[in-house]
Enzyme design. Structure first.
Site, PDB file in Angstrom:
ATOM      1  N   ALA A 240     -13.275  51.092 -70.569  1.00  0.00           N
ATOM      2  CA  ALA A 240     -12.795  51.747 -71.781  1.00  0.00           C
ATOM      3  C   ALA A 240     -12.769  53.278 -71.717  1.00  0.00           C
ATOM      4  O   ALA A 240     -11.803  53.893 -72.187  1.00  0.00           O
ATOM      5  CB  ALA A 240     -13.639  51.286 -72.970  1.00  0.00           C
TER       6      ALA A 240
ATOM      7  N   SER B   1     -19.448  50.742 -66.018  1.00  0.00           N
ATOM      8  CA  SER B   1     -19.617  49.334 -66.386  1.00  0.00           C
ATOM      9  C   SER B   1     -20.981  49.124 -67.032  1.00  0.00           C
ATOM     10  O   SER B   1     -22.025  49.418 -66.436  1.00  0.00           O
ATOM     11  CB  SER B   1     -19.496  48.448 -65.143  1.00  0.00           C
ATOM     12  OG  SER B   1     -20.035  47.173 -65.382  1.00  0.00           O
TER      13      SER B   1
ATOM     14  N   GLU C   2     -22.271  42.131 -72.082  1.00  0.00           N
ATOM     15  CA  GLU C   2     -21.980  40.732 -72.387  1.00  0.00           C
ATOM     16  C   GLU C   2     -22.648  39.760 -71.411  1.00  0.00           C
ATOM     17  O   GLU C   2     -23.023  38.658 -71.778  1.00  0.00           O
ATOM     18  CB  GLU C   2     -20.465  40.493 -72.397  1.00  0.00           C
ATOM     19  CG  GLU C   2     -19.754  41.056 -73.609  1.00  0.00           C
ATOM     20  CD  GLU C   2     -19.909  40.188 -74.855  1.00  0.00           C
ATOM     21  OE1 GLU C   2     -20.755  39.270 -74.863  1.00  0.00           O
ATOM     22  OE2 GLU C   2     -19.192  40.444 -75.827  1.00  0.00           O
TER      23      GLU C   2
ATOM     24  N   LYS D  67     -17.312  37.610 -64.387  1.00  0.00           N
ATOM     25  CA  LYS D  67     -17.472  38.860 -63.634  1.00  0.00           C
ATOM     26  C   LYS D  67     -18.580  39.720 -64.222  1.00  0.00           C
ATOM     27  O   LYS D  67     -19.204  40.518 -63.506  1.00  0.00           O
ATOM     28  CB  LYS D  67     -16.148  39.612 -63.569  1.00  0.00           C
ATOM     29  CG  LYS D  67     -15.564  40.057 -64.922  1.00  0.00           C
ATOM     30  CD  LYS D  67     -16.033  41.428 -65.369  1.00  0.00           C
ATOM     31  CE  LYS D  67     -15.544  41.734 -66.764  1.00  0.00           C
ATOM     32  NZ  LYS D  67     -15.981  43.061 -67.237  1.00  0.00           N
TER      33      LYS D  67
ATOM     34  N   ASN E   2     -22.436  46.270 -67.671  1.00  0.00           N
ATOM     35  CA  ASN E   2     -23.185  45.226 -66.980  1.00  0.00           C
ATOM     36  C   ASN E   2     -23.793  45.740 -65.684  1.00  0.00           C
ATOM     37  O   ASN E   2     -24.937  45.432 -65.355  1.00  0.00           O
ATOM     38  CB  ASN E   2     -22.269  44.031 -66.718  1.00  0.00           C
ATOM     39  CG  ASN E   2     -21.897  43.310 -68.001  1.00  0.00           C
ATOM     40  OD1 ASN E   2     -22.673  42.544 -68.559  1.00  0.00           O
ATOM     41  ND2 ASN E   2     -20.695  43.580 -68.497  1.00  0.00           N
TER      42      ASN E   2
ATOM     43  N   THR F  99     -15.891  46.172 -62.515  1.00  0.00           N
ATOM     44  CA  THR F  99     -17.189  45.948 -63.142  1.00  0.00           C
ATOM     45  C   THR F  99     -18.341  46.142 -62.165  1.00  0.00           C
ATOM     46  O   THR F  99     -19.388  46.679 -62.515  1.00  0.00           O
ATOM     47  CB  THR F  99     -17.248  44.529 -63.740  1.00  0.00           C
ATOM     48  OG1 THR F  99     -16.278  44.426 -64.767  1.00  0.00           O
ATOM     49  CG2 THR F  99     -18.612  44.218 -64.314  1.00  0.00           C
TER      50      THR F  99
END
Length: 333
Positions: A140, A254, A281, A191, A256, A248
């Site tokens: 983003a 990222s 997430e 992912k 994550n 990612t």
């Protein structure tokens, strides 16, 4: 003019509203917190998630879901995946008979092991031709700066996918169409879990060989699960598969990867959560992804290893040792 309602003022919902506006749509941006919505309306910026990025005038912030959905061609859902069912149940009476529901969420529901489009269809009571997915390497902060990026818009109805493609195609955001909703969704959801694993390896100070191994074998796990559920394996070689996985697993932007990195450094889950303002997430979805895999008889050892670290408290070093000590046969998906 195409009318869109974007539900969620977070780090992906906000820039996607910008994309839609830049593509010529009229956009209602719904937020839960009045103070943040008022700030966006007054300053044209979202200081919590995208500080310094000025939103187009065509983006109209609101806390009124009915007003946002009035006449909407597309309702874009960008809320945390585990809150979707409750939120959508409240919005269902407001959704028009022709509105297409678009998922930006990359998760699997806890308890049911359902993909987000399955939850949407169940709660909203709509057919597959009215549900679409946007997935790909879409970090983003880069998109908010209007840096070039591509993505996939998927719907079982190709004509609907093309309509959505037109609604979000800008000089910096290039969407491709696909009818493989299952593959695009699984690529985006799983992912995140592999991103946690690669982040852990980074935090432990391990090198590129380790990270390349985790990414490649992680993609094999995603593909195995996808094929078992009816996805097109070719999807996983594209933007919604490998493309999203690489972004990612490789970028400090990222969430994550960053979450996993802190776990790999030795922080506890509670410490990382306290230090992290945004949703990763994969932290919740790793359990539901593993649940989905086991329900379908699919072996996903990297996903299982992430669950061991994140939810069972096992040390990353021990989990990695066990992962590497597994018996290995011929390389295949």
């Amino acid at each position: 003019m195409t009318r869109c309602a974007v539900f969620g003022t977070g780090s992906w919902g906000t820039p996607f509203a910008m994309i839609l506006a830049d593509a010529g749509c009229q956009v209602a941006l719904w937020g839960r917190r009045k103070e943040l919505v008022d700030t966006i309306a007054a300053t044209r910026t979202n200081p919590e998630y995208l500080p310094g990025i000025v939103l187009p005038e065509a983006v109209v912030p609101t806390t009124d879901a009915a007003a946002a959905l009035a006449g909407a061609d597309f309702a874009v859902l960008a809320v945390p995946s585990q809150t979707l069912r409750e939120n959508l149940a409240a919005w269902k009476p407001l959704i028009g008979p022709d509105t297409v529901l678009v998922s930006l969420m990359k998760g699997i529901e806890l308890g049911t092991a359902k993909r987000m489009t399955e939850v949407i269809r169940e709660v909203a009571g709509v057919g597959p031709e009215r549900v679409a997915v946007v997935s790909g390497p879409n970090l983003a902060p880069e998109i908010a700066k209007r840096q070039p990026a591509a993505s996939v818009v998927a719907c079982a109805d190709e004509a609907v996918a093309k309509r959505l493609q037109q609604a979000c195609h800008t000089p910096y955001f290039r969407p491709y169409t696909n009818t493989d909703v299952i593959g695009c969704e699984l690529g985006g959801a799983v992912k995140n879990v592999i991103g946690l694993a690669v982040g852990m390896a980074d935090g432990m100070g391990l090198g590129d060989n380790t990270k390349a191994t985790l990414m490649t074998r992680g993609l094999a796990e995603i593909t195995r699960l996808g094929e078992r559920l009816g996805a097109d394996p070719h999807t996983f070689a594209g933007l919604a598969g490998m493309g999203d996985l690489v972004a990612t697993c490789s970028s400090p932007l990222s969430r994550n990867h960053t979450f996993g990195f802190n776990l790999g450094k030795g922080m506890t889950l509670e410490q990382v959560i306290a230090a992290t303002k945004q949703t990763a997430e994969g932290v919740k979805s790793c359990e539901s992804v593993l649940d989905l895999a086991r329900r379908n008889g699919v072996d996903m050892p990297i996903v299982a290893a992430v669950v061991e670290v994140v939810h069972n408290g096992r040390p990353t070093q021990q989990v990695l040792k066990d992962l590497m000590g597994r018996s290995a046969g011929p390389e295949r998906r």
